[in-house]
Write an enzyme that holds these catalytic residues in place. Structure first.
Site, PDB file in Angstrom:
ATOM      1  N   TYR A 386       0.774  -1.244   0.000  1.00  0.00           N
ATOM      2  CA  TYR A 386       0.000   0.000   0.000  1.00  0.00           C
ATOM      3  C   TYR A 386       0.805   1.293   0.000  1.00  0.00           C
ATOM      4  O   TYR A 386       0.271   2.352  -0.308  1.00  0.00           O
ATOM      5  CB  TYR A 386      -0.927   0.039   1.221  1.00  0.00           C
ATOM      6  CG  TYR A 386      -2.063  -0.942   1.130  1.00  0.00           C
ATOM      7  CD1 TYR A 386      -2.902  -0.957   0.021  1.00  0.00           C
ATOM      8  CD2 TYR A 386      -2.314  -1.848   2.154  1.00  0.00           C
ATOM      9  CE1 TYR A 386      -3.950  -1.854  -0.065  1.00  0.00           C
ATOM     10  CE2 TYR A 386      -3.364  -2.747   2.079  1.00  0.00           C
ATOM     11  CZ  TYR A 386      -4.175  -2.740   0.961  1.00  0.00           C
ATOM     12  OH  TYR A 386      -5.215  -3.628   0.884  1.00  0.00           O
TER      13      TYR A 386
ATOM     14  N   GLY B  64      -8.454  -6.121  -1.171  1.00  0.00           N
ATOM     15  CA  GLY B  64      -7.628  -5.455  -0.180  1.00  0.00           C
ATOM     16  C   GLY B  64      -8.356  -4.829   0.985  1.00  0.00           C
ATOM     17  O   GLY B  64      -9.456  -5.241   1.335  1.00  0.00           O
ATOM     18  N   SER B  65      -7.725  -3.855   1.566  1.00  0.00           N
ATOM     19  CA  SER B  65      -8.121  -3.311   2.858  1.00  0.00           C
ATOM     20  C   SER B  65      -9.556  -2.801   2.836  1.00  0.00           C
ATOM     21  O   SER B  65     -10.107  -2.457   1.800  1.00  0.00           O
ATOM     22  CB  SER B  65      -7.175  -2.194   3.258  1.00  0.00           C
ATOM     23  OG  SER B  65      -7.283  -1.985   4.637  1.00  0.00           O
ATOM     24  N   SER B  66     -10.133  -2.758   4.033  1.00  0.00           N
ATOM     25  CA  SER B  66     -11.578  -2.580   4.131  1.00  0.00           C
ATOM     26  C   SER B  66     -12.013  -1.131   4.294  1.00  0.00           C
ATOM     27  O   SER B  66     -13.136  -0.865   4.671  1.00  0.00           O
ATOM     28  CB  SER B  66     -12.094  -3.416   5.295  1.00  0.00           C
ATOM     29  OG  SER B  66     -11.366  -4.601   5.374  1.00  0.00           O
TER      30      SER B  66
END
Lengths: 421, 141
Positions: A386, B64-66
């Site tokens: 990320y 991916g991330s929430s």
């Protein structure tokens, strides 16, 4: 939908305006999923404190001000900042203010102030088989896979609405039958077991696994039986970043996959794939931006948050040495871990080694870019995935040992490895 | 220019008509988009550098991330959200944003699901229109 009497009353507003609205949104989700009933949850992990603009702060504050209470025990995720050191981290007072508002709102809602993205290292966690609701991807993967509790991938602030309503649509991974593995990934013969003595293998294999499996429930065979819990954390965090992994069965390791038969519900895998050395080479390349020309500015550990034992290990590896004057070295931990480190004097000891200790916050949020930081090194597959997209900072991936040696040497230290070609 | 009708199910009902931003790879809103202008910032993504603001954003599924829900909520508040979205599967992480934007922010972002085959067919779509209460979308190619 089949509603219980209590749920019907909620919809009629008899238990407050917020419970009513929360249930309405959850019903919208249930309708999309074709789900006819709710399932009660016993724990909520709230992912509503990373600063993503005013929308979230205003939303959470509105819930807090409404007088609504969480219906179940609720832990809080990492926020953007260290609530004491936000200024040194480059945050504007505006952002500190938004975080403080969200912190207060969670207190009003009755949440437990854990402020960590690794609540499984904290004071309150679920047990096997419990129905829970979480919106933090690594927590979802860890609680589902490593603990065997049950949650779908929710998005903040939906989990907060689930925690206020005390229920979520009875669907997906909340149901036992949907938790069996469909496909199997094996480690190829060209991957050697002794490579796992290097902790970065867990992130590299996880990166490959997430890339191959996407968002499905599969199993992985061939992982070593000797590991630290933190290795499993790093596996989950990375697989949930490179793919949409919400549940991974590690054969012989995780509770629902002690045997192949358990993991697959007595059936045969529909698909079998392999992770080979080539996939690890690719993972290493993806996690270390190939365009890196600048030397390392900062080494950052704790994505997800470092545990007490990680910090102990760091001190062991530092072995009395100090961070180089040209380098910054961060460790980020949750509030509970910070308290425990302070209890035993380790927080101070880490500080004496030249490490900047941060708590509660998220290293992906800290405002390093605006003071000219170009490159950050980490042992985290999640950070590597990320960093560039979120902050514009180039990530460099390495093992814990390499991160520490880089911090001490003041320049990048990497060892020769089979997956570095 | 040709207009065709594609069957779909609406994950969230609504009407919209806009140009298309088409991606063949999965997408993470968290770490993948600048909420201030809707431009995709994930350099690994095929839509890198393009904006989804006011577009029909097509991607097969979320990844991916929430934080996705909140990113979409914030984009809705700032006026940089997609006008609508089309996926093969919309998971709860993605749908949460449009659902809450709808209830709490009064911004309607309809979301449609199409088959994998139809998704591929839409690669060259210019404009797509969504209709409240329908079970199809209209595509201008």
């Amino acid at each position: 939908m089949k509603l219980t009497t209590y749920e019907q009353e909620m919809l009629e507003g008899k238990h407050g305006e917020m419970k009513k609205k929360a249930l309405e949104v959850l019903m919208g989700l249930a309708e999309h999923q074709g789900v006819e009933e709710f399932v009660e949850v016993t724990l909520c992990h709230s992912d509503n404190a990373v600063y993503m603009g005013e929308a979230q702060a205003a939303f959470v504050e509105m819930l807090g001000d409404s007088g609504a209470k969480m219906a179940v025990p609720t832990t809080t995720n990492a926020c953007s900042i260290d609530m004491e050191k936000w200024h040194e981290q480059g945050f504007e007072p505006k952002i500190m203010n938004a975080i403080k508002r969200m912190e207060s709102a969670h207190t009003c809602l009755g949440a437990i102030p854990t402020w960590t993205c690794a609540p499984y290292q904290s004071c309150y966690m679920p047990s096997f088989g419990q129905q829970i609701v979480s919106a933090e991807s690594n927590v979802i993967c860890y609680y589902n896979s490593i603990i065997g509790a049950r949650t779908n991938r929710y998005a903040g602030p939906l989990e907060l609405l689930g925690g206020i309503a005390g229920r979520v649509p009875y669907s997906g991974l909340h149901i036992k039958e949907n938790r069996y593995a469909q496909g199997l990934v094996k480690l190829g013969d060209d991957i050697k077991m002794e490579w796992f003595e290097d902790d970065s293998m867990f992130a590299l294999v996880a990166y490959a696994y997430g890339s191959i499996v996407g968002d499905k429930v599969w199993a992985l065979e061939g992982m070593p039986k000797k590991y630290r819990n933190e290795n499993l954390r790093d596996f989950c965090a990375t697989a949930a970043s490179s793919g949409g992994i919400a549940l991974v069965h590690l054969i012989g390791i995780t509770p629902e996959a002690q045997t192949m038969e358990m993991a697959f519900g007595g059936k045969e895998p529909k698909v079998v794939k392999e992770i080979t050395l080539k996939d690890l080479v690719n993972a290493e390349k993806q996690l270390t931006n190939s365009e890196v020309t600048h030397d390392i500015d900062i080494v950052t550990l704790g994505c997800p948050h470092f545990s007490y034992d990680d910090c102990r290990l760091v001190l062991e590896l530092f072995d009395g040495r100090r961070v180089h004057d040209n380098m910054e070295f961060w460790i980020t931990v949750g509030r509970d871990t910070a308290d425990r480190l302070q209890d035993t004097g380790m927080y101070e000891e880490l500080g004496r080694a030249g490490i900047k200790m941060y708590k509660e916050g998220c290293a992906l949020e800290f405002r390093a870019k605006k003071r000219g930081v170009e490159t950050m090194m980490s042992n985290s597959g999640k950070f590597g995935t990320y960093s560039f997209g979120l902050t514009g900072i180039q990530p460099v991936f390495g093992s814990l040992k390499e991160c520490i040696e880089t911090g001490i040497a003041g320049h990048l230290v990497k060892e020769a490895k089979p997956w570095r070609q | 220019m040709e207009t065709i009708r594609i069957n779909c199910s609406y994950a969230l009902k609504g009407s919209a008509k806009a140009e298309v931003l088409y991606a063949t790879d999965s997408f993470s809103f968290w770490g993948g988009v600048d909420v201030n202008d809707g431009v995709i910032t994930d350099r690994r993504h095929s839509g890198f550098g393009k904006t989804m603001a006011g577009k029909v954003f097509m991607f097969p599924f979320g990844r991916g991330s929430s934080g996705a829900g909140t990113m979409i909520m914030e984009m809705a508040r700032l006026g940089t959200a997609p006008a609508a979205m089309i996926n093969i599967i919309t998971d709860p992480v993605i749908l949460t944003g449009p659902l809450i934007a709808n209830s709490f922010y009064d911004v309607n972002i309809p979301v449609a699901n199409v088959s994998e085959e139809d998704f591929k067919k839409l690669e060259n779509a210019k404009k797509i229109e969504f209709f409240e209460g329908a079970d199809y979308i209209e595509v201008t190619i």
